[in-house]
Design a protein around this motif. Sequence first.
Motif, PDB file in Angstrom:
ATOM      1  N   PHE A  68      12.148   5.919  12.211  1.00  0.00           N
ATOM      2  CA  PHE A  68      10.759   5.888  11.910  1.00  0.00           C
ATOM      3  C   PHE A  68      10.257   6.455  10.722  1.00  0.00           C
ATOM      4  O   PHE A  68      10.675   7.384  10.311  1.00  0.00           O
ATOM      5  N   ALA A  69       9.232   5.740   9.904  1.00  0.00           N
ATOM      6  CA  ALA A  69       8.521   6.148   8.733  1.00  0.00           C
ATOM      7  C   ALA A  69       6.983   5.803   8.856  1.00  0.00           C
ATOM      8  O   ALA A  69       6.681   4.791   9.402  1.00  0.00           O
ATOM      9  N   VAL A  70       6.530   6.811   8.257  1.00  0.00           N
ATOM     10  CA  VAL A  70       4.848   6.554   8.265  1.00  0.00           C
ATOM     11  C   VAL A  70       4.392   7.000   6.957  1.00  0.00           C
ATOM     12  O   VAL A  70       4.654   8.006   6.486  1.00  0.00           O
ATOM     13  N   ALA A  71       3.487   6.336   6.056  1.00  0.00           N
ATOM     14  CA  ALA A  71       3.041   6.768   4.813  1.00  0.00           C
ATOM     15  C   ALA A  71       1.511   7.041   5.214  1.00  0.00           C
ATOM     16  O   ALA A  71       0.884   6.199   5.799  1.00  0.00           O
ATOM     17  N   LEU A  72       1.234   8.200   4.402  1.00  0.00           N
ATOM     18  CA  LEU A  72      -0.299   8.732   4.581  1.00  0.00           C
ATOM     19  C   LEU A  72      -0.968   8.908   3.364  1.00  0.00           C
ATOM     20  O   LEU A  72      -0.135   9.270   2.476  1.00  0.00           O
ATOM     21  N   LYS A  73      -2.177   8.835   3.460  1.00  0.00           N
ATOM     22  CA  LYS A  73      -3.029   8.821   2.178  1.00  0.00           C
ATOM     23  C   LYS A  73      -4.013   9.922   2.428  1.00  0.00           C
ATOM     24  O   LYS A  73      -4.799   9.686   3.475  1.00  0.00           O
ATOM     25  N   SER A 107       0.759  -1.200   0.144  1.00  0.00           N
ATOM     26  CA  SER A 107       0.096  -0.043   0.175  1.00  0.00           C
ATOM     27  C   SER A 107       0.885   1.070  -0.003  1.00  0.00           C
ATOM     28  O   SER A 107       0.234   2.308  -0.183  1.00  0.00           O
ATOM     29  N   VAL A 108       2.513   1.154   0.137  1.00  0.00           N
ATOM     30  CA  VAL A 108       3.042   2.307   0.389  1.00  0.00           C
ATOM     31  C   VAL A 108       2.991   3.072  -1.026  1.00  0.00           C
ATOM     32  O   VAL A 108       2.843   4.395  -1.212  1.00  0.00           O
ATOM     33  N   PRO A 109       3.061   2.374  -2.386  1.00  0.00           N
ATOM     34  CA  PRO A 109       2.903   3.313  -3.459  1.00  0.00           C
ATOM     35  C   PRO A 109       1.645   4.170  -3.706  1.00  0.00           C
ATOM     36  O   PRO A 109       1.608   5.037  -4.469  1.00  0.00           O
ATOM     37  N   ASP A 110       0.533   3.728  -3.113  1.00  0.00           N
ATOM     38  CA  ASP A 110      -0.715   4.643  -2.916  1.00  0.00           C
ATOM     39  C   ASP A 110      -0.625   5.836  -2.085  1.00  0.00           C
ATOM     40  O   ASP A 110      -1.383   6.906  -1.987  1.00  0.00           O
ATOM     41  N   ALA A 111       0.463   5.936  -1.340  1.00  0.00           N
ATOM     42  CA  ALA A 111       0.478   6.955  -0.390  1.00  0.00           C
ATOM     43  C   ALA A 111       0.819   8.355  -0.991  1.00  0.00           C
ATOM     44  O   ALA A 111       1.100   8.498  -1.965  1.00  0.00           O
ATOM     45  N   ASP A 112       0.260   9.418  -0.342  1.00  0.00           N
ATOM     46  CA  ASP A 112       0.643  10.790  -0.903  1.00  0.00           C
ATOM     47  C   ASP A 112       2.023  11.212  -0.361  1.00  0.00           C
ATOM     48  O   ASP A 112       2.488  12.148  -0.902  1.00  0.00           O
ATOM     49  N   VAL A 113       2.382  10.832   1.045  1.00  0.00           N
ATOM     50  CA  VAL A 113       3.580  11.364   1.401  1.00  0.00           C
ATOM     51  C   VAL A 113       3.999  10.222   2.438  1.00  0.00           C
ATOM     52  O   VAL A 113       3.297   9.598   3.030  1.00  0.00           O
ATOM     53  N   VAL A 114       5.364  10.249   2.630  1.00  0.00           N
ATOM     54  CA  VAL A 114       5.960   9.340   3.701  1.00  0.00           C
ATOM     55  C   VAL A 114       6.792  10.184   4.505  1.00  0.00           C
ATOM     56  O   VAL A 114       7.540  11.181   4.092  1.00  0.00           O
ATOM     57  N   PRO A 149      -6.783  12.023   6.913  1.00  0.00           N
ATOM     58  CA  PRO A 149      -5.913  11.142   6.188  1.00  0.00           C
ATOM     59  C   PRO A 149      -5.684  10.189   6.960  1.00  0.00           C
ATOM     60  O   PRO A 149      -5.889   9.839   8.134  1.00  0.00           O
ATOM     61  N   VAL A 150      -5.383   8.701   6.080  1.00  0.00           N
ATOM     62  CA  VAL A 150      -5.093   7.441   6.697  1.00  0.00           C
ATOM     63  C   VAL A 150      -3.713   7.121   6.714  1.00  0.00           C
ATOM     64  O   VAL A 150      -2.925   7.371   5.735  1.00  0.00           O
ATOM     65  N   LEU A 151      -3.415   6.281   7.791  1.00  0.00           N
ATOM     66  CA  LEU A 151      -2.144   5.818   7.676  1.00  0.00           C
ATOM     67  C   LEU A 151      -2.134   4.499   7.013  1.00  0.00           C
ATOM     68  O   LEU A 151      -2.836   3.451   7.398  1.00  0.00           O
ATOM     69  N   ARG A 202      10.820   3.758   3.021  1.00  0.00           N
ATOM     70  CA  ARG A 202      11.412   4.744   2.233  1.00  0.00           C
ATOM     71  C   ARG A 202      11.927   4.141   0.858  1.00  0.00           C
ATOM     72  O   ARG A 202      11.774   5.025  -0.070  1.00  0.00           O
ATOM     73  N   GLU A 203      12.542   3.233   0.715  1.00  0.00           N
ATOM     74  CA  GLU A 203      12.941   2.564  -0.318  1.00  0.00           C
ATOM     75  C   GLU A 203      11.599   2.343  -1.273  1.00  0.00           C
ATOM     76  O   GLU A 203      11.906   2.776  -2.751  1.00  0.00           O
ATOM     77  N   ILE A 204      10.691   1.785  -1.012  1.00  0.00           N
ATOM     78  CA  ILE A 204       9.377   1.412  -1.842  1.00  0.00           C
ATOM     79  C   ILE A 204       9.069   3.169  -2.109  1.00  0.00           C
ATOM     80  O   ILE A 204       8.763   3.400  -3.380  1.00  0.00           O
ATOM     81  N   ALA A 205       8.984   4.007  -1.195  1.00  0.00           N
ATOM     82  CA  ALA A 205       8.426   5.375  -1.581  1.00  0.00           C
ATOM     83  C   ALA A 205       9.308   5.964  -2.730  1.00  0.00           C
ATOM     84  O   ALA A 205       8.762   6.668  -3.669  1.00  0.00           O
TER      85      ALA A 205
END
Length: 181
Positions: free
Chosen positions: A77-82, A63-70, A91-93, A106-109
């Motif tokens: 720490f890293a959090v991906a939000l959409k 689901s990381v590629p669907d995120a708007d921002v990491v 926004p959803v985590l 971070r790599e996938i983002a």
Amino acid sequence: MSCGLILIAAVDVPFQLWSSKQKLMMTKQEVRDEYKDSEGKPEVKQRIRQLQREMAERRMMQSVPDADVVITNPTHFAVALKYDPAKGSAPVLLAKGGDFTALKIREIANEHKVMVLESPALARAVFYSTELDQEIPAGLYLAIAQVLAYVYQLRQYQAGKGKRPGPLPDMPIPPDLRRDE
């Protein structure tokens, strides 16, 4: 003779009760075996939990590629939000992780050109206050809104439709959600 029989019965009855109780008691090994039979073997349960964790992590990483921002704390720490404006909710985590998982996020983002921003305090606040696939807490709305506005302005600039945004402003994080480590 009856006095003798009464005396023998008075001694024999408690002994027989004690003896039968001892015969019914299980040994420690029998208790362990019964626990394993009723609860399942610990090794099997551990393997099942491990597989469940791996599957959950795979779903999270997908689901990381669907995120708007990491949002990251550079190393931990890293959090991906959409954010979906059509739904009009918060926004959803989509994904969160610490250390190695954060590195993978971070790599996938980066592979999928998802915006990665460093904001250690905000990353920790979201990481500790929000569960996967849940909306962020109300106390973080303003900070996340500033981040999303910055990301949208940066996208407009990259598309050639707007001016270059300034630096990312300081995030207003409420003291009850702040996690300084």
